[in-house]
Structures are given as structure tokens and as C-alpha cells.
Design an enzyme around this catalytic site. Structure first.
Site, PDB file in Angstrom:
ATOM      1  N   HIS A 251      -6.995  22.282 -21.539  1.00 31.31           N
ATOM      2  CA  HIS A 251      -8.418  22.421 -21.888  1.00 31.31           C
ATOM      3  C   HIS A 251      -9.268  22.762 -20.675  1.00 31.31           C
ATOM      4  O   HIS A 251      -9.065  22.221 -19.599  1.00 31.31           O
ATOM      5  CB  HIS A 251      -8.961  21.093 -22.431  1.00 31.31           C
ATOM      6  CG  HIS A 251      -8.688  20.871 -23.873  1.00 31.31           C
ATOM      7  ND1 HIS A 251      -8.888  19.666 -24.488  1.00 31.31           N
ATOM      8  CD2 HIS A 251      -8.248  21.724 -24.831  1.00 31.31           C
ATOM      9  CE1 HIS A 251      -8.576  19.777 -25.768  1.00 31.31           C
ATOM     10  NE2 HIS A 251      -8.169  21.009 -25.992  1.00 31.31           N
ATOM     11  N   PRO A 254     -12.115  20.138 -19.703  1.00 34.08           N
ATOM     12  CA  PRO A 254     -11.430  18.974 -20.268  1.00 34.08           C
ATOM     13  C   PRO A 254     -12.432  17.830 -20.416  1.00 34.08           C
ATOM     14  O   PRO A 254     -13.572  17.950 -19.955  1.00 34.08           O
ATOM     15  CB  PRO A 254     -10.403  18.641 -19.189  1.00 34.08           C
ATOM     16  CG  PRO A 254     -11.042  19.074 -17.915  1.00 34.08           C
ATOM     17  CD  PRO A 254     -11.921  20.263 -18.247  1.00 34.08           C
ATOM     18  N   TYR A 256     -11.622  14.810 -19.165  1.00 29.77           N
ATOM     19  CA  TYR A 256     -11.479  14.050 -17.926  1.00 29.77           C
ATOM     20  C   TYR A 256     -10.749  14.919 -16.902  1.00 29.77           C
ATOM     21  O   TYR A 256      -9.916  15.749 -17.248  1.00 29.77           O
ATOM     22  CB  TYR A 256     -10.773  12.701 -18.156  1.00 29.77           C
ATOM     23  CG  TYR A 256      -9.344  12.808 -18.589  1.00 29.77           C
ATOM     24  CD1 TYR A 256      -8.313  12.671 -17.668  1.00 29.77           C
ATOM     25  CD2 TYR A 256      -9.018  13.069 -19.913  1.00 29.77           C
ATOM     26  CE1 TYR A 256      -6.993  12.789 -18.056  1.00 29.77           C
ATOM     27  CE2 TYR A 256      -7.698  13.184 -20.313  1.00 29.77           C
ATOM     28  CZ  TYR A 256      -6.697  13.042 -19.388  1.00 29.77           C
ATOM     29  OH  TYR A 256      -5.391  13.161 -19.765  1.00 29.77           O
ATOM     30  N   HIS A 258      -8.447  14.988 -14.383  1.00 29.83           N
ATOM     31  CA  HIS A 258      -7.182  14.642 -13.727  1.00 29.83           C
ATOM     32  C   HIS A 258      -6.211  15.525 -14.495  1.00 29.83           C
ATOM     33  O   HIS A 258      -6.049  15.333 -15.715  1.00 29.83           O
ATOM     34  CB  HIS A 258      -6.876  13.146 -13.906  1.00 29.83           C
ATOM     35  CG  HIS A 258      -5.604  12.718 -13.250  1.00 29.83           C
ATOM     36  ND1 HIS A 258      -5.515  11.684 -12.355  1.00 29.83           N
ATOM     37  CD2 HIS A 258      -4.343  13.212 -13.363  1.00 29.83           C
ATOM     38  CE1 HIS A 258      -4.259  11.555 -11.955  1.00 29.83           C
ATOM     39  NE2 HIS A 258      -3.532  12.474 -12.556  1.00 29.83           N
ATOM     40  N   HIS A 260      -3.954  17.601 -16.761  1.00 32.15           N
ATOM     41  CA  HIS A 260      -3.022  17.219 -17.830  1.00 32.15           C
ATOM     42  C   HIS A 260      -2.845  18.395 -18.777  1.00 32.15           C
ATOM     43  O   HIS A 260      -3.720  19.245 -18.921  1.00 32.15           O
ATOM     44  CB  HIS A 260      -3.540  15.993 -18.578  1.00 32.15           C
ATOM     45  CG  HIS A 260      -4.913  16.196 -19.136  1.00 32.15           C
ATOM     46  ND1 HIS A 260      -6.044  16.119 -18.352  1.00 32.15           N
ATOM     47  CD2 HIS A 260      -5.339  16.519 -20.368  1.00 32.15           C
ATOM     48  CE1 HIS A 260      -7.099  16.376 -19.078  1.00 32.15           C
ATOM     49  NE2 HIS A 260      -6.713  16.627 -20.314  1.00 32.15           N
TER      50      HIS A 260
HETATM   51  O1  G7M Z   1      -9.985  17.431 -23.546  1.00 31.39           O
HETATM   52  P1  G7M Z   1      -8.950  16.828 -22.661  1.00 31.39           P
HETATM   53  O2  G7M Z   1      -7.958  17.835 -22.209  1.00 31.39           O
HETATM   54  O3  G7M Z   1      -9.535  16.078 -21.479  1.00 31.39           O
HETATM   55  O4  G7M Z   1      -8.157  15.794 -23.582  1.00 31.39           O
HETATM   56  C1  G7M Z   1      -8.010  14.437 -23.303  1.00 31.39           C
HETATM   57  C2  G7M Z   1      -6.925  13.890 -24.215  1.00 31.39           C
HETATM   58  O5  G7M Z   1      -6.590  12.577 -23.796  1.00 31.39           O
HETATM   59  C3  G7M Z   1      -7.354  13.803 -25.673  1.00 31.39           C
HETATM   60  O6  G7M Z   1      -6.451  14.517 -26.473  1.00 31.39           O
HETATM   61  C4  G7M Z   1      -7.346  12.297 -25.967  1.00 31.39           C
HETATM   62  O7  G7M Z   1      -6.938  12.000 -27.295  1.00 31.39           O
HETATM   63  C5  G7M Z   1      -6.369  11.773 -24.937  1.00 31.39           C
HETATM   64  N1  G7M Z   1      -6.644  10.373 -24.539  1.00 31.39           N
HETATM   65  C6  G7M Z   1      -7.841   9.862 -24.265  1.00 31.39           C
HETATM   66  N2  G7M Z   1      -7.698   8.538 -23.935  1.00 31.39           N
HETATM   67  C7  G7M Z   1      -8.792   7.665 -23.561  1.00 31.39           C
HETATM   68  C8  G7M Z   1      -6.367   8.216 -23.998  1.00 31.39           C
HETATM   69  C9  G7M Z   1      -5.625   7.008 -23.759  1.00 31.39           C
HETATM   70  O8  G7M Z   1      -6.147   5.952 -23.382  1.00 31.39           O
HETATM   71  N3  G7M Z   1      -4.278   7.113 -23.931  1.00 31.39           N
HETATM   72  C10 G7M Z   1      -3.672   8.269 -24.338  1.00 31.39           C
HETATM   73  N4  G7M Z   1      -2.349   8.251 -24.496  1.00 31.39           N
HETATM   74  N5  G7M Z   1      -4.344   9.426 -24.554  1.00 31.39           N
HETATM   75  C11 G7M Z   1      -5.696   9.400 -24.399  1.00 31.39           C
END
Ligand code: G7M
Length: 325
Positions: A251, A254, A256, A258, A260
Site C-alpha cells: 500500500h 500505508p 503505518y 514500517h 510490510h
Molecule cells: O494499509 P496498510 O498497508 O498499512 O495495512 C495495514 C494492515 O495491518 C491492515 O491490513 C490491517 O488489517 C493490519 N493490522 C493492523 N493491526 C493493528 C494489526 C495487528 O495488530 N495485527 C495484525 N496481525 N495485523 C494488523
């Protein structure tokens, strides 16, 4: 004008009696992502009573928060949960599946943010969305300083995963340094339905903020290993998943910073996060970096931004100011 009597045909409506008389033969399609079932069977003809072949599509309805009386029903929704099974928790986030009535299959997935901050409230509130074209200059002058100003607490849940404090029993794979990354189910996944499989690959190196930080000379081995190793591990774990059935994407912006990578089953079409502009195929990013190691810091990127996003005001003002010059 009403139609001549002999041309009038009874409107074809299905009655409760007919619906209940449906004789099930087999499932044609079961799509958990769109919560839709296509069933084949027979239904009695309303006039002759004769059973006729019928395809029935059953689709779970959206919550209707505008119809009269529905607000009250929504207010009471959480109170009507009959049974709940936790799926995971991390920092201020919790997720579970729940049953409105115990005697039927789990009918809702619940995600909770508690305690929620103003940032969460504004992120999840309905808002107007606009397309933004982010040049490398706008990234340096506005986006990067914004990312650097975000408090570390916002990515506590990521550090909890990487250090094993949370979700340790869910982790699917951890790659050793120097190409360190961890593969874990995304909280969106129920951890059982393969056609909605949704995983996250989280880089160990916190200095990779987003795809804008990626450099061919530094990160290509990491991206290629994330792609290949994750596919290998997932196919070992779930042998029914074939090569080419996993979609890897990143994304931008994104939620957050960091780095991924999202991994979803190719049949999963249900997520808004897969929209053009926000989702970039990992394979395309690898190709771009192979063509030019600095491609991702040189390209303008176009994406949709909600008006509640902290970047919306500074970016839209800077773009408006530049276009009036
Ligand atoms: O949009 P972005 O690429 O930043 O996506 C963040 C992803 O992290 C989303 O698909 C969320 O569902 C996932 N996510 C967010 N949190 C707070 C958590 C978490 O605590 N644990 C896990 N396993 N996934 C999370």
C-alpha cells in the site's frame, strides 16, 4: 393505462412458502469474501406446484443504518451477541468472530480498537476522498517530515509481533537476518477460510518506512526473498493453494510506516485496500527497481486520500499553490 386483461401476467414474486419449499441439490459457488452463496435446487412453480430447477443466490445484507428503527437495532447489536470466539489481540487492537444466535454459523467478525484515539476516530469516519499526485519533491518536503513526526506508539503492535510479545502463536514464518522478515495472519483473516487468506509480511528493518524507501541496490534481495519464501511456506502449510494463487501487494499510502507486504488469496476480491492507486503489486515494484534502483524515489505516485488524513491539507494546499503559480 392498465394492460388488457388477457395480456396481464402475474408478477413473478417469490413467496415465503416457495422459498421454504426449496429443495437443495448442491452449492455452485461459495464466496466468503462477498458473503455470497449460489445454490442449485428446485422450487415449486407458484401456479402448478411442479418443482422447477432454480439457482438461488443468498447474499448477506449490509447493515442498514438509515431505515426507520434501524438505528435502535444497531445500538442494540453488540448486546445481542450470543457467543464470541477470540481470534487475536495486540496492543490496543482485538479481533474475534461472534454469533448473534448460538445455534447458527458465526455471523460477524468483530475488530475493536480500545482505547481509541482521535486519530483512529477520524481515520474510520466517513469522509470525502480526493486523488493526489505526490511528486518526489512533495514526498521530501511534506510526506517524509509527517512520517518522522508520527509517535512510535502507533507502531507498537508491529514491534510486539517482531519481538514475540503478541501474536507469537500465529506467526507463520520468520526469516533470519540479514533478510529478516516475519509472516503473520492479518487481523482481517479468520485464520481458517483459505479463499479469504490474508497475511502480512513485516520487514525487520524499521528504517524502510514505505515503498518510497526502497532502493534496488539495498532491498531487491529482501523483496525477492519475501515473495518466494512466503509462497513456498504458505503452499507447504496449505497444500491446496497452487502456484500463482497468492497476490502480493504493497500500500501507498500505508496506514503505518514500517514496511510490510500484503498477501491475499487471488480469489479474494472483497477488499477496498486493493484499489488501483493504493495497491502496488510486489512483482511490479521488483521489476521497477531492477530497471532503475532509484525508481521508487523518482516516480510521482497518484493515490486517493481522505480529507481526514493528516496529509490531505498540506498536500492539497501545496498542489493548489503550485498550480496557481
Ligand atoms: O494499509 P496498510 O498497508 O498499512 O495495512 C495495514 C494492515 O495491518 C491492515 O491490513 C490491517 O488489517 C493490519 N493490522 C493492523 N493491526 C493493528 C494489526 C495487528 O495488530 N495485527 C495484525 N496481525 N495485523 C494488523
Amino acid at each position: 393505462m392498465s394492460p388488457p386483461v388477457d395480456l396481464y401476467v402475474e408478477p413473478n414474486v417469490i413467496s415465503l412458502t416457495q422459498a421454504r419449499a426449496f429443495v437443495f441439490e448442491r452449492i455452485l459457488t461459495d464466496d466468503p469474501a462477498t458473503r455470497t452463496l449460489f445454490l442449485l435446487g428446485t422450487i415449486p412453480n407458484s401456479k402448478t406446484g411442479e418443482q422447477e430447477t432454480a439457482i438461488v443466490k443468498l447474499e448477506k445484507a449490509a447493515f442498514d443504518t438509515h431505515a426507520e428503527g434501524e438505528r435502535e437495532a444497531v445500538q442494540g447489536l453488540m448486546g445481542r451477541i450470543g457467543k464470541l470466539e477470540s481470534l487475536g489481540g495486540n496492543d490496543i487492537y482485538y479481533w474475534a468472530k461472534a454469533w448473534m444466535k448460538e445455534d447458527r454459523p458465526a455471523d460477524i467478525k468483530i475488530s475493536v480498537i480500545q482505547p481509541a484515539t482521535e486519530v483512529h476516530i477520524s481515520k474510520h469516519s466517513k469522509q470525502a476522498v480526493h486523488l493526489i499526485r505526490e511528486t518526489p519533491e512533495l514526498y521530501q518536503s511534506i510526506v517524509l517530515p509527517y512520517i518522522q513526526s508520527i509517535p512510535a506508539s502507533r507502531t507498537q503492535w508491529v514491534r510486539n509481533i517482531l519481538s514475540g510479545v503478541s501474536e507469537a502463536d500465529s506467526v507463520i514464518y520468520t526469516s533470519p537476518s540479514p533478510l529478516g522478515f516475519t509472516v503473520v495472519p492479518d487481523l482481517k483473516w479468520d485464520k481458517s477460510t483459505l479463499s479469504t487468506l490474508y497475511l502480512s509480511i513485516i520487514a525487520h528493518d524499521a528504517s524502510i518506512l514505505s515503498l518510497r524507501s526502497l532502493r534496488g541496490d539495498l532491498h531487491l534481495p529482501l523483496l525477492i526473498e519475501m515473495r518466494n519464501k512466503t509462497e513456498e511456506v504458505v503452499r507447504e502449510l496449505y497444500p491446496s493453494i497452487e502456484k500463482g494463487q497468492l497476490r502480493f501487494f504493497v500500500h501507498y499510502q500505508p496506514s503505518y510506516y514500517h514496511f510490510h507486504v500484503h498477501v491475499v488469496h487471488v480469489s479474494y476480491q472483497g477488499s477496498l485496500g486493493m484499489s488501483v492507486g493504493q495497491a502496488h503489486l510486489l512483482d511490479d515494484l521488483i521489476d521497477l527497481l531492477q530497471l532503475n534502483p532509484s525508481a521508487l524515489s523518482l516516480l510521482p505516485l497518484t493515490y486517493a486520500l481522505g480529507e481526514n488524513h493528516a496529509l490531505w491539507k498540506p498536500l492539497s494546499s501545496a498542489i493548489a499553490a503550485a498550480s496557481s503559480l
